[in-house]
Design an enzyme around this catalytic site. Sequence first.
Site, PDB file in Angstrom:
ATOM      1  N   LYS A 143       0.724  -1.020  -0.083  1.00 58.01           N
ATOM      2  CA  LYS A 143      -0.177  -0.219   0.488  1.00 58.01           C
ATOM      3  C   LYS A 143       1.483   1.263  -0.385  1.00 58.01           C
ATOM      4  O   LYS A 143       0.475   2.308  -0.787  1.00 58.01           O
ATOM      5  CB  LYS A 143      -0.838  -0.033   1.558  1.00 58.01           C
ATOM      6  CG  LYS A 143      -1.507   1.174   1.253  1.00 58.01           C
ATOM      7  CD  LYS A 143      -2.603   1.071   2.456  1.00 58.01           C
ATOM      8  CE  LYS A 143      -1.757   1.567   3.951  1.00 58.01           C
ATOM      9  NZ  LYS A 143      -1.563   3.079   4.285  1.00 58.01           N
ATOM     10  N   ASN A 144       2.284   1.522   0.414  1.00 56.74           N
ATOM     11  CA  ASN A 144       2.529   2.520   0.592  1.00 56.74           C
ATOM     12  C   ASN A 144       3.774   2.665   0.069  1.00 56.74           C
ATOM     13  O   ASN A 144       4.306   3.781  -0.457  1.00 56.74           O
ATOM     14  CB  ASN A 144       3.512   2.739   2.377  1.00 56.74           C
ATOM     15  CG  ASN A 144       2.495   2.570   3.546  1.00 56.74           C
ATOM     16  OD1 ASN A 144       1.481   3.120   3.166  1.00 56.74           O
ATOM     17  ND2 ASN A 144       2.723   2.088   4.587  1.00 56.74           N
ATOM     18  N   CYS A 200      -5.476   7.458   9.062  1.00 60.60           N
ATOM     19  CA  CYS A 200      -5.905   6.896   9.958  1.00 60.60           C
ATOM     20  C   CYS A 200      -5.053   8.441  11.352  1.00 60.60           C
ATOM     21  O   CYS A 200      -4.496   9.514  11.149  1.00 60.60           O
ATOM     22  CB  CYS A 200      -4.811   6.202  10.133  1.00 60.60           C
ATOM     23  SG  CYS A 200      -5.313   4.396  10.210  1.00 60.60           S
ATOM     24  N   ARG A 250      -0.500  15.698  12.421  1.00 59.88           N
ATOM     25  CA  ARG A 250      -0.347  15.822  11.096  1.00 59.88           C
ATOM     26  C   ARG A 250       0.020  16.340  10.477  1.00 59.88           C
ATOM     27  O   ARG A 250      -0.355  16.663   9.450  1.00 59.88           O
ATOM     28  CB  ARG A 250      -0.670  14.371  10.620  1.00 59.88           C
ATOM     29  CG  ARG A 250      -1.379  12.840  11.349  1.00 59.88           C
ATOM     30  CD  ARG A 250      -1.727  11.877  10.323  1.00 59.88           C
ATOM     31  NE  ARG A 250      -0.266  11.144   9.869  1.00 59.88           N
ATOM     32  CZ  ARG A 250      -0.875   9.448   9.441  1.00 59.88           C
ATOM     33  NH1 ARG A 250      -1.536   8.592   9.732  1.00 59.88           N
ATOM     34  NH2 ARG A 250       0.535   9.063   9.041  1.00 59.88           N
ATOM     35  N   ASP A 276       4.621   1.623  11.882  1.00 60.88           N
ATOM     36  CA  ASP A 276       3.162   0.916  11.757  1.00 60.88           C
ATOM     37  C   ASP A 276       3.090  -1.285  11.824  1.00 60.88           C
ATOM     38  O   ASP A 276       2.244  -1.193  11.868  1.00 60.88           O
ATOM     39  CB  ASP A 276       3.036   1.071  10.498  1.00 60.88           C
ATOM     40  CG  ASP A 276       2.704   2.042   9.031  1.00 60.88           C
ATOM     41  OD1 ASP A 276       2.119   2.235   9.827  1.00 60.88           O
ATOM     42  OD2 ASP A 276       3.409   2.113   8.064  1.00 60.88           O
ATOM     43  N   ARG A 331      -8.906  -0.910   4.566  1.00 57.69           N
ATOM     44  CA  ARG A 331      -7.909   0.065   4.214  1.00 57.69           C
ATOM     45  C   ARG A 331      -6.617   0.255   3.614  1.00 57.69           C
ATOM     46  O   ARG A 331      -5.982   0.226   2.465  1.00 57.69           O
ATOM     47  CB  ARG A 331      -7.446   1.412   5.164  1.00 57.69           C
ATOM     48  CG  ARG A 331      -8.469   2.194   5.059  1.00 57.69           C
ATOM     49  CD  ARG A 331      -8.145   3.628   5.828  1.00 57.69           C
ATOM     50  NE  ARG A 331      -6.937   4.231   5.522  1.00 57.69           N
ATOM     51  CZ  ARG A 331      -5.437   4.784   6.366  1.00 57.69           C
ATOM     52  NH1 ARG A 331      -6.307   4.804   7.531  1.00 57.69           N
ATOM     53  NH2 ARG A 331      -4.965   5.024   5.882  1.00 57.69           N
TER      54      ARG A 331
HETATM   55  C1  UD1 Z   1       5.028   7.576   8.520  1.00 57.47           C
HETATM   56  C2  UD1 Z   1       5.478   6.500   8.730  1.00 57.47           C
HETATM   57  C3  UD1 Z   1       5.834   5.858   7.647  1.00 57.47           C
HETATM   58  C4  UD1 Z   1       3.961   4.366   8.249  1.00 57.47           C
HETATM   59  C5  UD1 Z   1       3.641   5.963   8.116  1.00 57.47           C
HETATM   60  C6  UD1 Z   1       1.943   5.485   7.269  1.00 57.47           C
HETATM   61  C7  UD1 Z   1       7.863   7.058   9.282  1.00 57.47           C
HETATM   62  C8  UD1 Z   1       9.477   8.283   9.940  1.00 57.47           C
HETATM   63  N1  UD1 Z   1       7.471   7.162   8.484  1.00 57.47           N
HETATM   64  O1  UD1 Z   1       4.313   7.708   7.419  1.00 57.47           O
HETATM   65  O2  UD1 Z   1       6.617   4.073   8.023  1.00 57.47           O
HETATM   66  O3  UD1 Z   1       3.753   4.074   6.731  1.00 57.47           O
HETATM   67  O4  UD1 Z   1       3.134   6.729   8.971  1.00 57.47           O
HETATM   68  O5  UD1 Z   1       1.339   4.955   9.035  1.00 57.47           O
HETATM   69  O6  UD1 Z   1       7.469   6.118  10.883  1.00 57.47           O
HETATM   70  N2  UD1 Z   1       5.904  15.625  10.198  1.00 57.47           N
HETATM   71  C9  UD1 Z   1       6.257  16.763  10.547  1.00 57.47           C
HETATM   72  N3  UD1 Z   1       5.891  17.711   9.768  1.00 57.47           N
HETATM   73  C10 UD1 Z   1       5.557  17.037   8.902  1.00 57.47           C
HETATM   74  C11 UD1 Z   1       5.905  15.712   8.722  1.00 57.47           C
HETATM   75  C12 UD1 Z   1       5.645  14.960   8.794  1.00 57.47           C
HETATM   76  O7  UD1 Z   1       5.600  17.060  11.955  1.00 57.47           O
HETATM   77  O8  UD1 Z   1       5.339  18.347   7.343  1.00 57.47           O
HETATM   78  C13 UD1 Z   1       5.717  14.330  12.049  1.00 57.47           C
HETATM   79  C14 UD1 Z   1       4.581  13.900  11.787  1.00 57.47           C
HETATM   80  O9  UD1 Z   1       3.678  14.086  12.571  1.00 57.47           O
HETATM   81  C15 UD1 Z   1       5.305  12.394  12.766  1.00 57.47           C
HETATM   82  C16 UD1 Z   1       6.144  12.361  11.987  1.00 57.47           C
HETATM   83  O10 UD1 Z   1       7.216  13.449  11.425  1.00 57.47           O
HETATM   84  O11 UD1 Z   1       5.139  12.654  13.404  1.00 57.47           O
HETATM   85  C17 UD1 Z   1       6.851  10.968  10.502  1.00 57.47           C
HETATM   86  O12 UD1 Z   1       5.969  11.608   9.609  1.00 57.47           O
HETATM   87  P1  UD1 Z   1       5.774  11.746   8.233  1.00 57.47           P
HETATM   88  O13 UD1 Z   1       6.244  10.235   7.713  1.00 57.47           O
HETATM   89  O14 UD1 Z   1       5.896  12.229   7.039  1.00 57.47           O
HETATM   90  O15 UD1 Z   1       4.444  10.434   7.675  1.00 57.47           O
HETATM   91  P2  UD1 Z   1       4.009   9.529   6.949  1.00 57.47           P
HETATM   92  O16 UD1 Z   1       4.431   9.500   5.404  1.00 57.47           O
HETATM   93  O17 UD1 Z   1       2.533   9.076   7.008  1.00 57.47           O
END
Ligand code: UD1
Length: 414
Positions: free
Chosen positions: A22-23, A114, A119, A302, A393
């Site tokens: 998925k990712n 989720c 976020r 995850d 999902r």
């Molecule tokens: C994250 C996970 C990814 C997982 C996905 C779905 C990590 C590093 N990333 O990816 O492995 O598959 O969730 O669950 O494990 N953040 C900020 N500002 C930003 C972007 C992110 O502060 O602009 C913070 C987020 O709040 C969070 C962390 O950085 O605490 C990780 O975020 P990010 O890697 O961007 O999240 P996803 O891309 O959703």
Amino acid sequence: MGDYIVRGKNPLDGKLKVYGAKNAVLPILAGCVLSGGAVLLKNCPQLTDVSCTLNILRRLGCKTAFDGEEILVNPSGLNTCTVEAGGDMRSSVNFLGALVGRFGRAVLPAPGGCRLGRRPIDIHVRALRAMGVEVETDGDMIYAQGRPHGAEVQLDFPSVGATENVILAAVTAPGMTVLTNAAREPEIADLCRFLTAMGARIHGAGSDMIRIEGVRRLKGCEYKIMPDRIVAATYMCAAVTSGGRLEIENAVRPHLGEVARVLTRCGAEISWAPNRLEIRAPKVIGSCGTVRTEVYPGFPTDCQSQVMAVMACSAEPGIMIENIFESRFKTVPELRRMGAEIYCSGREALVRGGNLRGARLMAMDLRGGAALVVAALGARGESRISGTGFIARGYRDLAGELASVGADIMSEKP
Ligand code: UD1
């Protein structure tokens, strides 16, 4: 989606094949808007997040077809840079980089997904601004304007989503982009391989420094999506809590290193062959010790909930520390309902499990929902799990797949 009814203590025994990630497929689908021709994607999983993304592509003017495990995207009719659907899905944020790369403009809903706590997208915004794109958000929508150009971009934190957005914005931007402190998750390397198949010039994919030389245009391609390491890890946890044995096909050893290490620590026996593994549960589940979620190649956030379910089935205590998201302990009250004692303090949870019993449970997020299934397989008696729409999902018929290897699980008609 209907509830899952699970009767635990039935050891799994058999073979499961892991499908496409998925990712990986979601950012790759967003990347299709950069293509000058049709894209054929193979090994695509039938998931609701994938259908939502195809819906976004259609509303943008692309033609899409999903047949078996193949998706065909023809972007020739692409006629707008405004994403209307998708605010409920975190990965719609990938369209930000892809659409500014294509149109020099993008309007899209602020990301959902989720409910794992705040976020924010500040890292995405700062990175794109460094590339010459003006990005504003009013909380509900994101507005981006300006053609990206090559730049030196350093991320404050190796965010997966921000890394993907920079790559998507940079592949057709004039000049060289040098991205440092990039996320190293295997799904990012998959996105880069896909873009390279379309003609992009990317060096260092999978490392924390990625160099992207912008090209004028990208062409259509055929591409096979990598297997889903989180699904593989979920099956591994299910084998352990059920007290059974599974052969898992399409399991890539380097992608599962930390999860395998933790499950070995609690007594599971894992043997590897190229692209497959076999896992045998221990007679008695020992302690998983202390597990900390980290950026790749560390233990993945995850898999945190599923491994907490394993801890809850163990008579020995375990400690889970969640370093990536602030609200990812939503499964804790449900595991408590099954008899686990769990003490949370901030980002840490001390789990004292043992003899779980079946209960009425509510999935609160995607991986947490899968974790409830993992826990129910190890519990005495019957569990009823509601909220299975979250599970759909990211898992293709989780109940059906587990039933095929001996789990007593059925999905009620809604
Ligand atoms: C994250 C996970 C990814 C997982 C996905 C779905 C990590 C590093 N990333 O990816 O492995 O598959 O969730 O669950 O494990 N953040 C900020 N500002 C930003 C972007 C992110 O502060 O602009 C913070 C987020 O709040 C969070 C962390 O950085 O605490 C990780 O975020 P990010 O890697 O961007 O999240 P996803 O891309 O959703």
